[in-house]
Design an enzyme around this catalytic site. Structure first.
Site, mmCIF file in Angstrom:
data_model
loop_
_atom_site.group_PDB
_atom_site.id
_atom_site.type_symbol
_atom_site.label_atom_id
_atom_site.label_comp_id
_atom_site.label_asym_id
_atom_site.label_seq_id
_atom_site.Cartn_x
_atom_site.Cartn_y
_atom_site.Cartn_z
ATOM 1 C CD GLU A 1 76.549 -30.005 13.220
ATOM 2 O OE1 GLU A 1 75.827 -29.712 14.186
ATOM 3 O OE2 GLU A 1 76.694 -29.266 12.242
ATOM 4 C CD GLU B 1 74.562 -29.764 8.448
ATOM 5 O OE1 GLU B 1 74.320 -28.761 9.174
ATOM 6 O OE2 GLU B 1 74.330 -30.928 8.791
HETATM 7 C C1 FCB Z 1 73.508 -28.044 12.127
HETATM 8 C C2 FCB Z 1 72.709 -29.325 12.025
HETATM 9 C C3 FCB Z 1 71.559 -29.259 11.047
HETATM 10 C C4 FCB Z 1 70.853 -27.915 11.075
HETATM 11 C C5 FCB Z 1 71.848 -26.782 11.011
HETATM 12 C C6 FCB Z 1 71.221 -25.404 11.002
HETATM 13 O O1 FCB Z 1 74.152 -27.994 13.362
HETATM 14 O O2 FCB Z 1 73.540 -30.394 11.652
HETATM 15 O O3 FCB Z 1 70.699 -30.330 11.304
HETATM 16 O O4 FCB Z 1 70.043 -27.852 12.179
HETATM 17 O O5 FCB Z 1 72.754 -26.866 12.075
#
Ligand code: FCB
Length: 449
Positions: free
Chosen positions: A167, A357
């Site tokens: 990210e 994620e």
């Molecule tokens: C994302 C991050 C991760 C975590 C989640 C909730 O943006 O990559 O580290 O904090 O959010």
């Protein structure tokens, strides 16, 4: 409850974490401080004034955590390597830090869990911030490539899949424009310059890794924005497009050898920075995969304040009476997963996708009968149903990593937001799988193999 959908037999089920959020062991084995250590030490930066010095103590408890993953049915594990642990200030390898990751990778191997490493999950060595203005300095991208080559040489034989950055939008914009992440600046052009150097680091990093080894699948993890306009009015539609340009075009364009949109070039123009023409070609290295992180969608409106005018948009907070929210206040919008991927695919020729994620903040405490995290259960079920539908209709998604294995240090929120499928009692470091972990375990184990 309806039946849980079937995924293809080759589908990969995993869980994700990041070094700073779980490892702790911050002062051990020659580890250097990162910009997040320094950020946490500044009063008022972290909601509960906490830090990552101990976190989940994964540095000492990694065997227990790997056993837990295996028990829960995860066969894939996405984690990040701390640059500060494996490279000394003089650029040489830190053998003690590398040994930690070797032991972790051995433990994963013993349990049949495939590692998926990310080289940079926001924890820049602090000395590079001081000497080099961090991501505002081109030199940092070059140092990242040296770090990538070092990891390829030292750990590459045990790593099948590696992402350069996690990210980069957050590092660039939350860190240099909004200022809520390390290093905490509030200067729009700086955020764009940081974005450029991050993508350059990605490109140089891939080149450097490939020069050392050719057998690793390489990619990057992005968090694309799905942004709806607040109304049909033209200024709101333009605001939504501006938000998506900042979040998506600034990062996806360079991957495919495309220049930024003119609106973004204008914003960086005032800096008078020189962006050599060949940078674009360096950023556009072949990708074996792309990791997408998806949590929610956003809604944009025409800007009002001076800072918003500079950005070209403002976000409208979701209305808890109209939509379901997780405990951190993010809208639960499972349809967005399909919408955002279809939109990206219509704009860029994406390689195979992994959802690297996806998950929910649900702060339900542990009681005598465990932790009944109903918000997370609902969130995971609805998103996985959406994903199964998408795959059935031909979208090439090869795996899913839930964020996160453990409750952990949630950046500026400190330990106030819990994203784990496993509860962590920070006083005792006791791990307790929540109802969502048991549910996921059941679904994973019942999938065709
Ligand atoms: C994302 C991050 C991760 C975590 C989640 C909730 O943006 O990559 O580290 O904090 O959010």
């Amino acid at each position: 409850m309806t039946d849980f959908p079937r995924f293809p037999p080759s589908f990969e089920w995993g869980c994700a974490t990041a070094a700073f959020q779980i490892e702790g062991g911050a002062l051990e084995g020659g580890k250097l401080p990162s910009i997040w250590d320094e950020f946490c030490a500044q009063p008022g930066r972290i909601k509960d004034a906490s830090d990552g010095l101990v976190a989940c103590d994964h540095f000492h408890r990694f065997r227990e955590d790997v056993a837990l993953m295996a028990d829960l049915g995860f066969r894939h594990y996405r984690f990040s390597i701390a640059w500060t642990r494996v490279v000394r200030e003089d650029g040489c390898a830190n053998p003690e830090g590398l040994d930690f990751y070797r032991r972790l990778l051995d433990a994963l191997h013993e349990k049949g869990i495939t590692p998926n490493a990310t080289l940079y999950h926001w924890d820049l060595p602090a000395h590079l911030q001081h000497a080099n203005r961090g991501w505002l300095g081109r030199e940092t991208a070059i140092r990242f490539a040296d770090y990538a080559a070092l990891v390829a040489r030292e750990l590459g034989d045990r790593l099948q899949r590696v992402a350069t950055l996690n990210e980069p939008w957050c590092s660039a914009f939350l860190g240099h424009d909004i200022g809520v992440f390390a290093p905490g600046l509030q200067d729009r052009p700086s955020a764009l310059l940081a974005a450029h150097h991050l993508m350059l680091a990605h490109g140089l990093g891939l080149q450097a890794w490939r020069a050392e080894r050719s057998d690793t699948q390489l990619g990057i993890v992005l968090n694309p924005e799905l942004c709806d306009a607040f109304s049909d009015a033209k200024p709101d539609a333009m605001a939504a497009r501006m938000a998506e340009m900042e979040r998506n075009d600034v990062f996806f364009n360079p991957l495919f050898n495309r220049e930024w949109p003119a609106e973004m070039l204008e914003q960086i123009g005032e800096l008078g920075v020189h962006r050599p023409a060949e940078d674009l070609r360096i950023c556009a290295q072949p990708l074996d995969f792309i990791g997408l992180n998806y949590y929610t969608r956003s809604v944009a409106q025409a800007p009002q304040t001076p800072a918003e005018l500079c950005r070209g948009y403002r976000f409208v907070s979701p209305d808890a009476k109209a939509v379901a929210l997780t405990d951190i206040g993010w809208e639960i919008h499972p349809q967005g997963l399909r919408r955002v991927i279809e939109k990206l695919q219509s704009q860029w020729p994406l390689p195979p996708i992994w959802i690297t994620e996806n998950g929910a903040a649900d702060n339900t405490p542990v009681g005598e009968r465990g932790c009944d995290d109903v918000i997370r259960l609902h969130y995971l079920r609805t998103h996985l149903e959406q994903l199964a539908d998408m795959i059935a209709s031909g979208i090439d998604v090869r795996g899913y990593y839930v964020w996160s294995l453990l409750d952990n240090f949630e950046w500026a929120h400190g330990y106030t937001q819990r994203f784990g499928v496993v509860h962590v009692d920070y006083a005792t470091q006791k791990r307790t799988p929540k109802a969502s972990a048991r549910w996921l375990q059941q679904q994973i184990l019942s999938q065709p193999t």
